[in-house]
Design a protein around this motif. Structure first.
Motif, short mmCIF file in Angstrom:
data_model
loop_
_atom_site.label_atom_id
_atom_site.label_comp_id
_atom_site.label_asym_id
_atom_site.label_seq_id
_atom_site.Cartn_x
_atom_site.Cartn_y
_atom_site.Cartn_z
N SER A 191 26.34 17.46 -39.68
CA SER A 191 27.48 17.96 -38.91
C SER A 191 27.54 17.23 -37.58
CB SER A 191 27.33 19.46 -38.67
OG SER A 191 28.38 19.95 -37.85
N LEU A 192 28.71 16.68 -37.26
CA LEU A 192 28.89 16.00 -35.97
C LEU A 192 29.22 17.03 -34.90
CD1 LEU A 192 28.96 13.36 -37.63
CD2 LEU A 192 30.76 12.58 -36.09
N PRO A 193 28.49 17.02 -33.79
CA PRO A 193 28.78 17.97 -32.72
C PRO A 193 29.98 17.54 -31.89
CG PRO A 193 27.00 16.52 -32.06
CD PRO A 193 27.33 16.16 -33.49
N ASP A 194 30.55 18.49 -31.19
CA ASP A 194 31.58 18.20 -30.20
C ASP A 194 30.94 17.37 -29.09
OD1 ASP A 194 33.43 18.18 -28.13
OD2 ASP A 194 33.83 20.33 -28.22
N PRO A 195 31.47 16.15 -28.79
CA PRO A 195 30.85 15.33 -27.75
C PRO A 195 30.79 16.00 -26.39
CG PRO A 195 32.33 14.01 -29.09
CD PRO A 195 32.55 15.44 -29.50
N ALA A 211 21.97 13.20 -26.49
CA ALA A 211 21.95 12.05 -27.40
C ALA A 211 22.85 12.28 -28.61
CB ALA A 211 20.52 11.75 -27.85
N GLU A 212 22.83 13.48 -29.16
CA GLU A 212 23.66 13.78 -30.32
C GLU A 212 25.14 13.71 -29.96
OE1 GLU A 212 22.62 17.34 -32.33
OE2 GLU A 212 20.46 16.93 -32.30
N ARG A 213 25.49 14.20 -28.79
CA ARG A 213 26.90 14.18 -28.38
C ARG A 213 27.39 12.75 -28.14
NH1 ARG A 213 27.78 16.32 -23.64
NH2 ARG A 213 25.63 16.77 -22.99
N ALA A 214 26.54 11.94 -27.51
CA ALA A 214 26.93 10.54 -27.27
C ALA A 214 27.08 9.78 -28.58
CB ALA A 214 25.90 9.87 -26.37
N ARG A 215 26.14 9.99 -29.51
CA ARG A 215 26.23 9.30 -30.79
C ARG A 215 27.44 9.78 -31.59
NH1 ARG A 215 22.05 6.54 -32.87
NH2 ARG A 215 23.74 5.83 -34.24
N ALA A 216 27.81 11.04 -31.47
CA ALA A 216 29.01 11.54 -32.14
C ALA A 216 30.25 10.86 -31.58
CB ALA A 216 29.10 13.05 -32.00
N TRP A 217 30.30 10.67 -30.26
CA TRP A 217 31.45 9.99 -29.65
C TRP A 217 31.54 8.55 -30.17
CZ3 TRP A 217 33.00 5.79 -26.97
CH2 TRP A 217 34.20 5.86 -26.28
N VAL A 273 41.53 4.94 -20.05
CA VAL A 273 40.10 5.08 -20.29
C VAL A 273 39.76 6.55 -20.51
CG1 VAL A 273 37.81 4.85 -19.25
CG2 VAL A 273 39.49 3.01 -19.00
N ASP A 274 38.92 6.81 -21.48
CA ASP A 274 38.37 8.15 -21.70
C ASP A 274 37.27 8.37 -20.67
OD1 ASP A 274 37.27 10.50 -22.56
OD2 ASP A 274 36.78 9.82 -24.58
N THR A 275 37.64 8.91 -19.52
CA THR A 275 36.67 9.04 -18.42
C THR A 275 35.54 10.00 -18.77
OG1 THR A 275 38.10 10.71 -17.40
CG2 THR A 275 38.34 8.42 -16.65
N ALA A 276 35.87 11.06 -19.52
CA ALA A 276 34.82 11.99 -19.92
C ALA A 276 33.86 11.32 -20.91
CB ALA A 276 35.42 13.25 -20.53
N GLY A 277 34.41 10.56 -21.85
CA GLY A 277 33.56 9.84 -22.78
C GLY A 277 32.73 8.78 -22.09
#
Length: 657
Positions: free
Chosen positions: A540-544, A551-557, A638-642
């Motif tokens: 399951s991919l988490p909400d970034p 780490a999981e959120r960044a990798r999902a993004w 740019v996705d500033t949050a990402g």
């Protein structure tokens, strides 16, 4: 893919990894025979590999074959291009490794833009197309430097027993041969120059004319007629336009392309083809046929009453077209980079655009309340959504009656022909765009977009892409080519419709019920079989931007925004693999120096430099919206949050484990 001279009994297929196979030229042929295996020698990184093969015109008696490949360099040279002669002792069944005679070695300063195609011309000389040596924007100005063989077409005489001699009418004949691909004087091997990366080219068997596709940087893809002594303008010009208007952009003495088309709009990476001289498709006789590697379009050149060239659509192949091929009868074939060989055949009908001009005519929206989907569409929401310049999105899928979705081994959803995916884009309370991504009855995918009117009563189709005001700022309505540029075949086309993305809860507005999306789709019998395991045991991919570990959120993004292209068999050069389930140490990104493209002026850059976002090109490119931006199309903001998420993650890394 090619045949030996005067022999139609077999086809030969060249593979980037370093192998050549042949098979019998008959419909029921299934077995293939390995002709040679150079995998221990070939450097297939980035755009390198075994790139070309040419039979000597007198192959029936000489049994000579010429190969073009890249191998690892030495010292500061990362890669070398090699032209070698081999012989066959069994009439072309195999090539003898021990017979290799290296004729020409060209040092490559980077690992992309290698060109590498070779063929014998009607004059009996061997021709070789070379790229500018790589990176981005030709930083060493190789294209205009005739003391190097990079960025050129080379013509040499290999008819003797030695390495080669120089044809007497080459532009710089009489000068000493180039050593390592460069010299103190103009290289006598040069036939023409000013090329960025000639990718697939051919001689017209009727006229001898040399037609070439030249891959563009970020604005234009070119088709050129290559002539002796011609300067084709790179890096002064890209297509018909100045490459960098802030710099000098001379026009005198430069040869214009026959045609150019817009990178990222009409296509993204040209693959040169052939002038059709077959008999099965009479309407194409004498016309040049070529395609685009990224979006799979196949075109021919059509002329108007004034003799000006234009693009005429022939087919939407859905393939990553790495090459065309021509048999001895002049019929044409397509080589798919992902595997597969195809033949062009007549359909009997001219292409017709059947996509409605108004969204209301598609049957996908509720005519009484246009912002709502038509009955029967099923909502879905990926756990890690793709960045779309801050717009809110709503998504639905629709299947033909009784049709179902198959689940691939990698978790991707495989949709049947006739399936349609619909996505609304909204800024504030205003609908600005609706996109349909559909699998046509022939199995090919296509993407289309509609722009909503101010009254919000309907939306009008935007053909060919456009950037227009919407919801307070400019908005990109993607072209059909751009849709397929992101919705890659390697990623299963649909993006967001995979087990890991839909393994989460969704509140269904029609019922107010909240449930796991996979459980719901299985319960309404949308899958051809059962889920491989209960959702709790599936990825399951988490909400970034949720509460999962950093780490999981960044990798999902990265999975959502980058892995559509950066994965095995994706359309980008290099080995970068940013899928969520790939360990960081295996992504070919962490502590890895860039093998191609600009370093953005960064000292000691890495794709991901643990603990140091400022040296991490991945982070830096996500924060740009110029020719170095990632993703390269479809976004103005740019996705500033990402970007902040990736900065925090990279900054937290101590190593690549």
């Amino acid at each position: 893919m090619l045949q030996a001279p005067d022999d139609s009994s077999h086809w030969y297929v060249v593979e980037k990894s370093g192998q050549i196979f042949r098979f019998e030229n008959r419909a029921e042929a299934s077995a293939r025979q390995q002709v040679i295996d150079l995998r221990a020698v070939v450097d297939a990184r980035s755009e390198g590999g075994l790139l070309g093969m040419a039979f000597a015109p007198d192959f029936a008696t000489s049994r000579r074959v010429y190969l073009s490949y890249t191998r690892p360099g030495t010292g500061a040279v990362p890669m070398q291009s090699v032209i070698s002669r081999f012989t066959s002792a069994d009439e072309g069944g195999t090539l003898e490794l021990a017979s290799e005679q290296v004729l020409l070695v060209i040092d490559q300063p980077f690992t992309n833009h290698n060109g590498g195609g070779i063929a014998f011309g009607p004059d009996g000389y061997l021709y070789l197309g070379m790229g500018d040596g790589g990176s981005g924007g030709d930083p060493l100005n190789q294209g205009q430097d005739t003391t190097t063989l990079l960025g050129t077409f080379i013509r040499i005489d290999v008819s003797g027993t030695g390495s080669y001699t120089i044809p007497p009418d080459n532009p710089f004949a009489g000068n000493p041969p180039c050593t390592g691909g460069s010299a103190a004087t103009d290289c006598p091997e040069i036939f023409a120059w000013g090329l960025r990366n000639p990718w697939r080219w051919s001689f017209d068997r009727a006229t001898g004319a040399l037609w070439a596709g030249d891959v563009g940087q970020s604005a234009r893809e070119e088709i050129n007629l290559i002539e002796l002594g011609g300067n084709y303008g790179w890096r002064f010009r890209e297509g018909f336009i100045c490459f960098n208007p802030a710099e000098d952009c001379p026009q005198a003495g430069l040869v214009d392309p026959i045609i150019d088309y817009r990178t990222g709009i009409d296509g993204s990476s040209v693959t040169g083809g052939y002038v059709y001289r077959g008999t099965e498709i009479q309407a194409l006789r004498g016309r040049y046929v070529f395609g685009d590697f990224v979006n799979g379009r196949i075109w021919t050149l059509a002329t108007d009453a004034d003799g000006n060239f234009g693009l005429q659509d022939l087919a939407a192949s859905g393939l990553n077209i790495s090459s065309f091929a021509e048999d001895h009868e002049g019929e044409l074939y397509v080589v798919n980079f992902g595997g597969g060989l195809y033949r062009l055949v007549p359909t009997g009908n001219a292409p017709v655009d059947t996509i409605p001009a108004l969204l209301s005519e598609t049957g996908c929206i509720d005519l009484a309340e246009p912002g709502r989907p038509a009955p029967g569409l099923i909502p879905y929401r990926p756990g890690a959504p793709f960045w779309s310049d801050g717009a809110d999105k709503a998504r639905w899928l629709a299947l033909p009656d009784e049709a179902q979705i198959s689940l691939a081994a990698d978790g991707n959803f495989e949709f049947p022909p006739g399936a349609v995916l619909m996505k609304h884009f909204q800024r504030g309370q205003q609908l600005i765009e609706t996109r349909l991504f559909m699998r046509h009855p022939d199995g090919q995918w296509g993407g289309y977009t509609w722009r909503w009117n101010a009254a919000q009563t309907d939306a009008e189709r935007v053909v060919g892409g456009a950037t227009l005001p919407a919801g307070g700022s400019d908005w990109i309505y993607p072209s059909e080519a751009q849709c397929l540029q992101c919705h890659t075949a390697a990623a299963g086309r649909t993006l967001g419709l995979e087990i890991a993305q839909l393994n989460n809860a969704l509140t269904y507005t029609e019922t107010g019920r909240t449930a796991n999306q996979l459980t719901t789709l299985e319960a309404i019998e949308l899958f051809t079989g059962s889920l491989p395991a209960p959702p709790a045991e599936l990825p399951s991919l988490p909400d970034p931007f949720g509460a999962a570990p950093l780490a999981e959120r960044a990798r999902a993004w990265l999975h959502s925004n980058c892995a559509g292209c950066h994965r095995p068999d994706g359309p980008t050069p290099g080995d970068l693999d940013l899928r969520f389930d790939v360990p960081l140490a295996e992504t070919q990104a962490c502590n890895v120096a860039p093998s191609s493209g600009s370093s953005l002026g960064v000292a000691n850059p890495q794709l991901i430099a643990p603990g140091d976002p400022q040296r991490s090109l991945l982070w830096l490119r996500v924060g740009r919206r110029d020719v170095h931006a990632m993703p390269p199309v479809g976004s103005l903001e740019v996705d500033t949050a990402g970007l902040s998420l990736l900065q925090d993650w990279i900054g937290s890394l101590n190593d690549c484990d």
